[in-house]
Design a protein around this motif. Structure first.
Motif, PDB file in Angstrom:
ATOM      1  N   SER A  23     -71.315 -88.502  -3.417  1.00  0.00           N
ATOM      2  CA  SER A  23     -70.032 -89.159  -3.200  1.00  0.00           C
ATOM      3  C   SER A  23     -69.985 -90.526  -3.878  1.00  0.00           C
ATOM      4  N   PHE A  24     -71.106 -91.246  -3.822  1.00  0.00           N
ATOM      5  CA  PHE A  24     -71.190 -92.535  -4.526  1.00  0.00           C
ATOM      6  C   PHE A  24     -70.958 -92.336  -6.026  1.00  0.00           C
ATOM      7  N   MET A  25     -71.620 -91.346  -6.606  1.00  0.00           N
ATOM      8  CA  MET A  25     -71.471 -91.091  -8.032  1.00  0.00           C
ATOM      9  C   MET A  25     -70.054 -90.610  -8.363  1.00  0.00           C
ATOM     10  N   ILE A  35     -72.041 -97.372   1.740  1.00  0.00           N
ATOM     11  CA  ILE A  35     -72.714 -97.063   0.471  1.00  0.00           C
ATOM     12  C   ILE A  35     -71.774 -96.315  -0.469  1.00  0.00           C
ATOM     13  N   VAL A  36     -71.027 -95.354   0.080  1.00  0.00           N
ATOM     14  CA  VAL A  36     -70.139 -94.540  -0.759  1.00  0.00           C
ATOM     15  C   VAL A  36     -69.042 -95.395  -1.384  1.00  0.00           C
ATOM     16  N   THR A  96     -64.447 -87.486  -0.860  1.00  0.00           N
ATOM     17  CA  THR A  96     -65.761 -88.096  -0.630  1.00  0.00           C
ATOM     18  C   THR A  96     -65.871 -88.694   0.770  1.00  0.00           C
ATOM     19  N   LEU A  97     -64.824 -89.343   1.244  1.00  0.00           N
ATOM     20  CA  LEU A  97     -64.889 -89.912   2.601  1.00  0.00           C
ATOM     21  C   LEU A  97     -64.940 -88.815   3.650  1.00  0.00           C
ATOM     22  N   THR A  98     -64.201 -87.734   3.446  1.00  0.00           N
ATOM     23  CA  THR A  98     -64.188 -86.652   4.434  1.00  0.00           C
ATOM     24  C   THR A  98     -65.549 -85.971   4.541  1.00  0.00           C
ATOM     25  N   PRO A 139     -63.887 -77.873  -3.744  1.00  0.00           N
ATOM     26  CA  PRO A 139     -62.854 -77.480  -4.717  1.00  0.00           C
ATOM     27  C   PRO A 139     -61.955 -78.644  -5.132  1.00  0.00           C
ATOM     28  N   VAL A 140     -61.643 -79.526  -4.185  1.00  0.00           N
ATOM     29  CA  VAL A 140     -60.777 -80.663  -4.505  1.00  0.00           C
ATOM     30  C   VAL A 140     -61.459 -81.590  -5.502  1.00  0.00           C
ATOM     31  N   THR A 141     -62.758 -81.823  -5.324  1.00  0.00           N
ATOM     32  CA  THR A 141     -63.485 -82.692  -6.253  1.00  0.00           C
ATOM     33  C   THR A 141     -63.567 -82.064  -7.640  1.00  0.00           C
ATOM     34  N   ILE A 142     -63.761 -80.747  -7.708  1.00  0.00           N
ATOM     35  CA  ILE A 142     -63.778 -80.070  -9.013  1.00  0.00           C
ATOM     36  C   ILE A 142     -62.432 -80.228  -9.708  1.00  0.00           C
TER      37      ILE A 142
END
Length: 501
Positions: A20-22, A143-144, A125-127, A81-84
């Motif tokens: 998530s950080f990346m 951190i994220v 990422t937060l979820t 899927p949302v991140t992709i």
């Protein structure tokens, strides 16, 4: 199925934190350091500063304003899927921007497409981080979220060097190619709970399977014996009439069933519409009650004025240094990078300060606004590059007060209404971010100087600090005093967390 306590606060959760950080690093690196790209676009397209500023304002504001849509996507389809999909949007928008023929195309490709992609990354990422952490959720989220600041710090220098080596178009193509690594980050986001869309698909599949068990055999399988192997025209006619009769009866039965089914379906749809209307009316009533709170209204106004005044320096500070002749080109360590790393430090420091028992979170936020406003008012009178570096660091540090918004919102309205109240705040914040850079650009186009623009920005931030401080004094509303504030407990309700994201 609720996640097991064994998988929380450790194990694969730390891989989620790194991924998530990346993801935030890759998505927000270029938009948060757009101050390096802004002078290049001014020189290429020869448009006004107000028009060109819409690119930076939209890429930052669209994601905030569209946060309810982004949260709904994460709730229904899951973080992976949302991140992709967001990786395709961010990378595609950056690469399209390399071929932009004018600022209007850039507003769409960079401002809207990349902005929506960043909003999806932030919600996802937060979820997924909140799903994997309970007791250490604050540390994990801290951190994220620093991924945006670290990304701005590194990308500002990287984009500057890439422009020197490969030009603006080559820089955007390389940055877009790097953004494709968001898909690799998505691979680590293993869901703990089945997303809503897949639950609906599974229920529909099970329902169709049950219906197929009770279906009668097709009519083609019926065997009609005539008593003779010879086929006469009369027998053929009798068989055809029999088949037609059976088909007619079957069709009439199916028609009756469809009529009954459509009537029942109509009743079901009516019930669903009534439930939706009731839920909508309750939601609007709750929103109305939230906005009846004087402290909440003051905080919304303060967020809007702070976003309106404090965000433009991120976009214009490099152009300020060049227009005043303090430096010929962007420095090796740009002013945007200094502000980004200071903002990272500010988020952590202010987050620790607000946990002090005797500290009033609202007054701390008002103080950060006041200090940021003073920094903005001092920018026009600064005649050295070192002075701009110091003011960028101070402004960046106090701009880290965004980490306090959820805490203060919970203090004002309580945890039960946190989702709705936070959505209202993000709308005001996104609206201010969208308006701020174009207004500052128009001031420059009108006066041919940034002095009046930064005086306006600083005055807006100072006005917001005064309004927030005065309207939240205990004498106005005693029920929101420090002693009666609701306790903040972490929740494992991922739907609520997604909406807050």
């Amino acid at each position: 199925m609720a996640p097991s306590t064994k998988v929380l606060d450790g194990g694969w959760g730390w891989a989620i934190v790194v991924a998530s950080f990346m993801a935030q690093f890759l998505a927000y690196g270029s938009p948060q350091s757009m101050g390096v790209l802004y002078p290049e676009w001014l020189n290429r397209f020869q448009e006004g500063k107000g028009m060109t500023a819409w690119v930076g304002s939209l890429v930052a504001g669209v994601g905030l304003i569209a946060s309810p849509v982004c949260s709904a996507c994460v709730d229904n389809f899951g973080a992976r899927p949302v991140t992709i999909f967001s990786g395709v949007m961010v990378a595609g928008g950056l690469m399209l921007s390399a071929f932009a023929p004018n600022v209007q195309f850039l507003i769409f490709s960079y401002g809207i497409v990349v902005g929506l992609g960043c909003g999806l990354v932030y919600a996802a990422t937060l979820t997924i981080t909140c799903q994997y952490f309970d007791k250490r959720r604050g540390l994990a989220l801290g951190i994220v979220t620093t991924g945006t600041s670290v990304g701005a710090f590194i990308y500002a220098t990287a984009q500057n060097e890439l422009i020197v080596m490969y030009g603006l178009d080559g820089c955007l193509l390389i940055i877009g190619a790097l953004a494709l690594n968001l898909m690799a980050c998505a691979g680590f986001m293993r869901p703990l709970n089945m997303p809503g869309y897949y639950l609906k698909q599974k229920a529909a599949l099970e329902r169709n399977t049950e219906e197929q068990l009770f279906e009668k055999p097709p009519l083609d399988d019926l065997m009609i014996t005539t008593g003779s192997s010879e086929t006469t025209p009369e027998k053929t006619l009798i068989v055809k009439e029999l088949l037609i009769t059976i088909n007619a009866k079957d069709i009439s039965i199916q028609t009756e069933k469809k009529k009954k089914g459509s009537f029942l379906a109509g009743l079901a749809i009516t019930k669903v519409i009534k439930k939706k209307q009731q839920a909508y009316s309750k939601y609007m009533q709750s929103m109305h009650e939230i906005l009846q709170d004087q402290a909440m209204v003051a905080f919304c106004i303060a967020i809007f004025l702070f976003s309106l005044g404090a965000f433009p320096p991120v976009l214009f500070i490099e152009d300020v240094a060049q227009s005043q002749g303090l430096i010929e080109e962007v420095s090796v360590i740009p002013l945007v990078s200094i502000g980004a790393i200071a903002s990272c430090v500010g988020k952590l420091a202010l987050g620790m300060m607000v946990d002090i028992r005797w500290m009033n979170g609202i007054h701390l936020y008002a103080f950060t606004m006041f200090a940021a406003g003073v920094s903005l008012l001092l920018i026009p009178s600064t005649k050295s590059y070192l002075g701009l570096q110091i003011l960028s660091a101070v402004l960046g540090f106090f701009s880290g007060n965004w980490s306090l918004t959820s805490y203060i919102t919970t203090k004002i309205v309580g945890l039960d209404r946190l989702t709705q109240a936070h959505g209202i705040l993000m709308f005001f914040g996104g609206f201010g971010i969208m308006l701020g850079p174009p207004v500052v650009g128009w001031f420059f186009d009108w006066t041919q100087s940034y002095d009046m623009a930064f005086y306006f920005s600083g005055s807006c931030v100072e006005l917001g600090a005064i309004i927030l401080f005065l309207l939240t004094l205990p004498c106005w509303n005693k029920k929101h005093s420090e002693d009666d504030r609701p306790d903040v407990h972490y929740t494992s309700n991922c739907d609520k967390v997604a909406s807050v994201a």
